[in-house]
Design a protein around this motif. Structure first.
Motif, PDB file in Angstrom:
ATOM      1  N   SER A 106      39.782  24.256   2.199  1.00 43.38           N
ATOM      2  CA  SER A 106      40.997  24.651   1.490  1.00 43.38           C
ATOM      3  C   SER A 106      41.404  26.096   1.750  1.00 43.38           C
ATOM      4  CB  SER A 106      40.816  24.447  -0.020  1.00 43.38           C
ATOM      5  OG  SER A 106      39.756  25.256  -0.512  1.00 43.38           O
ATOM      6  N   ARG A 156      39.849  18.558   1.108  1.00 43.36           N
ATOM      7  CA  ARG A 156      39.774  19.999   1.340  1.00 43.36           C
ATOM      8  C   ARG A 156      38.905  20.651   0.269  1.00 43.36           C
ATOM      9  NH1 ARG A 156      46.233  20.577   2.554  1.00 43.36           N
ATOM     10  NH2 ARG A 156      46.161  20.081   4.796  1.00 43.36           N
ATOM     11  N   ASN A 176      46.536  22.695  -4.109  1.00 42.00           N
ATOM     12  CA  ASN A 176      45.249  23.335  -4.324  1.00 42.00           C
ATOM     13  C   ASN A 176      44.809  23.239  -5.783  1.00 42.00           C
ATOM     14  OD1 ASN A 176      44.860  24.319  -1.620  1.00 42.00           O
ATOM     15  ND2 ASN A 176      46.486  25.803  -2.011  1.00 42.00           N
ATOM     16  N   HIS A 205      46.052  14.442   0.859  1.00 40.90           N
ATOM     17  CA  HIS A 205      45.096  15.537   0.961  1.00 40.90           C
ATOM     18  C   HIS A 205      44.576  15.781  -0.451  1.00 40.90           C
ATOM     19  CE1 HIS A 205      48.079  15.974   4.177  1.00 40.90           C
ATOM     20  NE2 HIS A 205      47.060  16.412   4.926  1.00 40.90           N
ATOM     21  N   ASN A 207      42.327  18.025  -2.766  1.00 40.23           N
ATOM     22  CA  ASN A 207      41.582  19.272  -2.903  1.00 40.23           C
ATOM     23  C   ASN A 207      40.584  19.106  -4.041  1.00 40.23           C
ATOM     24  OD1 ASN A 207      43.689  20.146  -1.144  1.00 40.23           O
ATOM     25  ND2 ASN A 207      43.221  22.244  -1.730  1.00 40.23           N
TER      26      ASN A 207
END
Length: 210
Positions: A106, A156, A176, A205, A207
């Motif tokens: 990340s 990530r 994130n 994706h 995180n």
């Protein structure tokens, strides 16, 4: 599930193998050389050239999910993660395997979910220059994954440590984790196993942080 794990003898991959076996999954562990693996009736260890799609096709054939935990410890320019991902995805396509979980980092992505200091100082001014070679490699591995027609999920993670598992973690989809600074490898492995069975994470994706 029938799981194929690349990087099975690594610090994250080792946790992943143990947790998968404890959960009752059938595990194929792909290793690059002679390594001592746990003696378990649900574990099959295959020694193969992970950069050769033909060599690893039998390892991914019939897998419900393939988990790629391969990374490089080199501080200089590297393409280890990218080359491995290209070989794995080609092998999967050749035998009809669909589900892929790829570990990434990340630190490269400064954006939504980050606090101001992380987004504008820590990641662009500290982490990117410090980790630029491995982050470039992971970025290329991510792109190689997205370019496929596989049912992929890119995970990530922040800084990894070998602390005991907390037994919990935070995730964020396509953004994130706020103040997501670090996570234990043991907790990351638990997250990977959960995502492997989660169809809602396909083409996202994810995180994760402790």
């Amino acid at each position: 599930m029938r799981l194929t794990i690349f990087g099975a003898t690594g610090r994250t991959g080792g946790h992943l193998v143990r947790q998968a076996l404890t959960a009752g999954h059938e595990v194929t562990a792909v290793v690059r050389g002679q390594h001592a693996m746990t003696d378990h009736p649900q574990l099959r260890a295959i020694t193969a050239d992970i950069m050769n799609p033909d060599d690893i096709a039998m390892a991914v054939r019939g897998a419900d999910a393939v988990l790629d935990t391969i990374g490089s410890r080199d501080k200089g320019p590297t393409t280890v993660a990218t080359d491995a991902t290209l070989a794995i995805t080609k092998a999967m396509a050749s035998v009809g395997a669909r589900r892929l979980i790829l570990i990434s980092n990340s630190a490269r992505i400064a954006g939504p979910g980050d606090d101001w200091f992380t987004r504008f100082v820590v990641k662009p001014l500290i982490l990117r220059p410090l980790l630029r070679h491995s982050l470039d490699d992971m970025a290329a591995a991510e792109q190689a994954t997205r370019d496929t027609e596989l049912d992929w999920t890119i995970v990530r993670a922040p800084q990894l440590n070998d602390h005991p598992a907390k037994g919990s973690y935070k995730t964020a989809v396509d953004r994130n984790v706020t103040f997501g600074i670090r996570i234990s490898r043991e907790d990351l492995a638990a997250c990977l196993l959960e995502l492997a069975a989660d169809p809602q994470s396909i083409h996202h994706h994810i995180n994760v942080a402790g």
